[in-house]
Structures are given as C-alpha cells and as structure tokens.
Motif scaffolding. Sequence first.
Motif, short mmCIF file in Angstrom:
data_model
loop_
_atom_site.label_atom_id
_atom_site.label_comp_id
_atom_site.label_asym_id
_atom_site.label_seq_id
_atom_site.Cartn_x
_atom_site.Cartn_y
_atom_site.Cartn_z
N MET A 122 50.06 40.24 46.36
CA MET A 122 50.02 39.75 45.00
C MET A 122 49.07 38.56 44.95
O MET A 122 49.07 37.74 45.86
N LYS A 123 48.27 38.50 43.90
CA LYS A 123 47.32 37.40 43.76
C LYS A 123 47.75 36.48 42.63
O LYS A 123 48.40 36.91 41.67
N TRP A 124 47.34 35.21 42.74
CA TRP A 124 47.68 34.20 41.75
C TRP A 124 46.43 33.40 41.42
O TRP A 124 45.53 33.26 42.24
N ALA A 125 46.40 32.85 40.20
CA ALA A 125 45.27 32.04 39.78
C ALA A 125 45.77 30.92 38.88
O ALA A 125 46.76 31.07 38.17
N VAL A 126 45.06 29.81 38.92
CA VAL A 126 45.35 28.67 38.06
C VAL A 126 44.33 28.65 36.94
O VAL A 126 43.12 28.79 37.19
N CYS A 127 44.80 28.49 35.72
CA CYS A 127 43.91 28.41 34.57
C CYS A 127 43.25 27.02 34.59
O CYS A 127 43.93 26.00 34.66
N ARG A 137 49.92 35.21 37.30
CA ARG A 137 49.85 36.36 38.20
C ARG A 137 48.60 37.17 37.85
O ARG A 137 48.32 37.44 36.69
N VAL A 138 47.87 37.57 38.88
CA VAL A 138 46.63 38.33 38.72
C VAL A 138 46.90 39.79 39.07
O VAL A 138 47.53 40.09 40.08
N ALA A 161 51.67 30.42 49.72
CA ALA A 161 52.44 30.61 50.95
C ALA A 161 53.54 31.64 50.72
O ALA A 161 54.13 31.69 49.63
N PRO A 162 53.82 32.48 51.73
CA PRO A 162 54.83 33.54 51.56
C PRO A 162 56.19 33.08 51.02
O PRO A 162 56.73 33.75 50.14
N PRO A 163 56.75 31.94 51.47
CA PRO A 163 58.05 31.53 50.90
C PRO A 163 57.96 31.26 49.40
O PRO A 163 58.85 31.64 48.64
N LEU A 164 56.88 30.64 48.96
CA LEU A 164 56.71 30.37 47.54
C LEU A 164 56.48 31.66 46.77
O LEU A 164 57.02 31.86 45.68
N GLU A 165 55.69 32.57 47.34
CA GLU A 165 55.43 33.84 46.67
C GLU A 165 56.73 34.62 46.43
O GLU A 165 56.92 35.21 45.37
N ARG A 166 57.63 34.61 47.40
CA ARG A 166 58.91 35.29 47.23
C ARG A 166 59.68 34.70 46.05
O ARG A 166 60.27 35.41 45.25
N LYS A 167 59.65 33.37 45.94
CA LYS A 167 60.34 32.71 44.82
C LYS A 167 59.67 33.03 43.48
O LYS A 167 60.34 33.25 42.48
N LEU A 168 58.35 33.07 43.47
CA LEU A 168 57.63 33.38 42.23
C LEU A 168 57.91 34.81 41.77
O LEU A 168 58.01 35.07 40.57
N LYS A 169 58.04 35.72 42.69
CA LYS A 169 58.33 37.12 42.33
C LYS A 169 59.68 37.25 41.67
O LYS A 169 59.89 38.10 40.81
#
Length: 69
Positions: A1-6, A23-24, A59-67
């Motif tokens: 999964m990709k992420w971007a900041v506006c 989320r991208v 980072a993977p731990p943050l990505e899991r929380k974001l999902k």
Amino acid sequence: MKWAVCVANDDHQASLEVRKLYRVLADRKGEALGMIRVIDESGEDYLYPGAMFETIAVAPPLERKLKRA
C-alpha cells in the motif's frame, strides 16, 4: 500500500487538506500523465496532479494501524 502527503491543494480545498496523509491507489494511465490517484475527503478515489503530493514510506507497524483506521 502506498501513502502520500498533500503539499498543495490549489483549486481543491474542499477535497484535499495540506499536510494530510492520503492512501494512494495504483493507476498506471494516470501516473503516465503525471497524476496520482488518492482517496480524498469525499471517501472516493480521484486523480490529482502528482505535484500536489509527496509519496512517503510508512513503517510496517504504522501501516497496519492505518489500514484499520
């Protein structure tokens, strides 16, 4: 999964917030045109100019929380 900041929301103030993480989604045709597909404030995915975002590694731990959010 990709992420971007506006980093800019010119002409899209209702749809995008500067400094917010989005989320991208993959969009090869859009990317070939310099666009990026994100899920915006409406909850839908739209193409925006790529210059309005900076993609980031999460980072993977943050990505899991974001999902889950």
